[in-house]
Design an enzyme around this catalytic site. Structure first.
Site, PDB file in Angstrom:
ATOM      1  CB  SER A 216      -8.163   0.768   5.883  1.00 19.98           C
ATOM      2  OG  SER A 216      -8.913   1.958   5.755  1.00 19.98           O
TER       3      SER A 216
ATOM      4  CE  LYS B 136      -3.958   1.823   2.661  1.00 24.91           C
ATOM      5  NZ  LYS B 136      -4.764   1.632   3.891  1.00 24.91           N
TER       6      LYS B 136
ATOM      7  CB  SER C 164      -8.137   3.399   2.786  1.00 22.01           C
ATOM      8  OG  SER C 164      -7.237   2.851   3.731  1.00 22.01           O
TER       9      SER C 164
END
Lengths: 96, 483
Positions: B175, B76, B151
């Site tokens: 997330s 990420k 996310s």
């Protein structure tokens, strides 16, 4: 619960955010709505409850006083938009 | 096809010399180049991936390989990677090249894993659909008209779309688990303090944890093991060993006490999702688990508490982005403060600005007691309520997300609905509990996630139970409709 436009301007100044009028107005309505929902926790009985700042109880965390590596100056400066003579360049802060 | 193999299977093939580390990484890079235009999972790939793969091969040849040696990992884009741009999907960090690795990246490199590239996310991890990224949309491999959740949507789409075998995400209010649920994969948030936050761009420091996304529990466990353990560079890192996965397959559901909180099965949970989750729980019962309905009234206050505490912490953490030390600097601001205000006003996206404003407001004089202090007290009540439940029960089980994957823009007019997506996942962040989401079936052809939550530091038991649950539900698993 609603927030005045002046309050939104004040908070934006505290948050160091330059916002145009359209954005200020949109934030005024969004913040008013969200903060309106925040009232639900006002009904919770919190008498005698210590506020929780962290999920685990942390005592002072010490480390041995051993010198370690740090970033060389040129590497630390590499990501800055403006730099000169090994320094970050910023607008004048102290008046003449 | 190589990219359909799990990390565990790849590891076995690498060890048996049936495939080389370079071939594995090449297969993924080719697949990304052929298919990521559709999914938008990656913001960029790592130019040095093949060099790392060759290094991994040397380890394998020398008999020094571990289970992740030669395994590509997607990361990420809020996790710092030395020499590889890290933007948090924000314009304010456009072009930022970290001069150091996050601890989890150092751990992965030491284990011989290959950093494949950086994945898309909601800007600064603020969102639940990856739509607030300032760079691109990420599409759900189950239906490209729908979001992957967020996310960590890029990491979830990469793993589900077979563009990476495993990926790292970060979880502040759900997330990792929510996009894992919406993409039909496994996602785990470890106990707070088990994975180092050093080098993770901070959002809500008392809530953030890095964790794995994978196609099965065993792969997730491998990644969790490799990226946990004490880190002196993170003062909140617990001084204990990495998550031990040696007993992963030795657990049993027999006699396991499972709490089913009624608050996570009521209004607001899509009835189709609820049915799928309840059917899965029935199958756990059939394997000997004792599931009991409980009431945890504090759950109802989780979203409000979270949407005060996380923005308060974010408003403080994001103060460092000023255009001076890194990232672009806006033109035309007057004086030092003017430059900072203009840079932040221009380069932060709307969602980030909204959260900074909420946090600044809730922390400001006159509101601190009513909002921030009270939220911290409610957080304490919630943690105690769950800890009491964990005295009596092994796990709390619920849906991960109240809904399945939704369409782009579907929740644009209803910011509150977007925030309610974290309803079932927030308590684990509030209390610091470990939690995992795994697929438990489908509603209208879209994956439904089952969440298991455990007491702090019971990550090992959580993974064991998730592994058995996965075996019990194995017949339900499908591959997404991807080429």
């Amino acid at each position: 619960m609603s927030i005045s436009l002046d309050e939104v301007r004040h908070v934006a100044r505290l948050a160091r955010l330059e916002l145009d009028e359209t954005e200020l107005l949109s934030l005024q309505s969004e913040l008013s709505e969200l903060i309106g929902h925040f009232v639900d926790i006002q009904s919770v009985d919190v008498t005698g409850v210590a506020p929780m700042t962290h999920p685990v109880t942390m005592q002072n965390v010490w480390s041995e006083d051993i010198p370690g590596g740090t970033l060389p100056r040129d590497v630390a400066l590499r990501n800055s938009a403006l730099q000169r003579a090994g320094l970050f360049v910023v607008p004048q802060i102290i008046e003449d | 096809m190589v990219t359909q193999l799990s990390a565990t299977q790849l590891s076995a093939q690498l060890a048996a010399k049936k495939i080389s580390a370079r071939e594995v990484t090449e297969a993924y890079l080719e697949r990304i180049s052929a298919h990521d235009a559709v999914y938008g999972a990656f913001l960029r790939t790592e130019d040095r991936a093949l060099i790392a793969a060759d290094e991994a091969q040397k380890k394998i040849d020398a008999g020094e390989a571990g289970p992740l040696t030669g395994i590509p990992v997607a990361v990420k884009d809020n996790i710092s990677t030395e020499g590889l741009e890290t933007t948090c999907a924000s314009q304010i960090l456009r072009g930022y090249i970290p001069p150091y690795d996050a601890t989890v990246i150092s751990q992965l490199k030491a284990s011989g894993a290959v950093i494949l590239g950086k994945t898309n996310l909601d800007e600064f991890a603020m969102g639940a659909s990856t739509e607030t990224s300032s760079y691109k949309l990420t599409r759900n491999p189950w239906d490209p008209a729908r979001t992957p959740g967020g996310s960590s949507g890029g990491s979830a789409a990469a793993v589900a779309g077979e563009l990476a075998p495993i990926a790292l995400g970060s979880d502040t209010g759900g997330s990792i688990r929510q996009p894992a649920s919406l993409c039909g994969i496994v996602g785990m948030k470890p106990t707070y303090g088990r994975s180092s936050r050093y080098g993770l761009v901070a959002f809500g420091s008392s809530l953030d944890q890095i964790g794995p996304l994978a196609r099965n529990v065993e792969d997730a466990a491998l990644l969790a093991h490799a990226t946990t353990g004490h880190d002196p560079l993170d003062g909140t890192s617990l001084p204990i060993a990495p998550i031990d996965i040696s007993g992963l397959k030795s657990g049993s559901l027999k006699g396991k006490k499972i709490a089913i909180p009624t608050e996570m099965f009521g209004d607001g949970i899509n009835p189709g999702v609820r049915d799928v989750v309840e059917a899965a729980i029935d199958r756990l019962r059939a394997e000997g688990a004792e599931a009991t309905e409980v009431s945890l009234p504090s759950i109802k206050f989780g979203v409000t508490t979270y949407y005060i505490i996380a923005p308060c912490e974010a408003s403080s953490n994001l103060a460092r982005f000023d255009g001076i030390r890194y990232g672009p600097r806006a033109e035309g601001g007057q004086g030092h403060i003017g430059v900072v205000e203009k840079t932040r006003g221009e380069l932060f996206g709307h969602e980030v600005k909204t959260r900074i404003m909420i946090g600044t407001y809730a922390l400001s004089a006159g509101y601190y007691d009513a909002f921030y202090l009270r939220a911290q007290q409610v957080r304490a009540i919630m943690q105690q309520e769950f800890l009491k439940t964990f005295d009596e029960f092994d796990f709390v089980v619920s849906p991960t997300s109240p809904v399945t994957a939704f369409k782009f823009g579907e929740l644009d007019d209803n910011p509150l609905a977007m925030k309610l997506l974290d309803y079932c996942t927030i308590p684990a962040n509030m209390g610091g509990f470990p939690a995992i989401s795994l697929n438990c079936g489908y509603h209208e052809n879209l994956p439904v996630g089952l969440q298991l939550m455990a007491a702090p530091l019971r990550d090992e038991e959580l993974l064991q139970t998730a592994w058995i649950t996965e075996q019990v539900l194995a017949d339900l698993q499908q591959r997404p409709p991807i080429s």
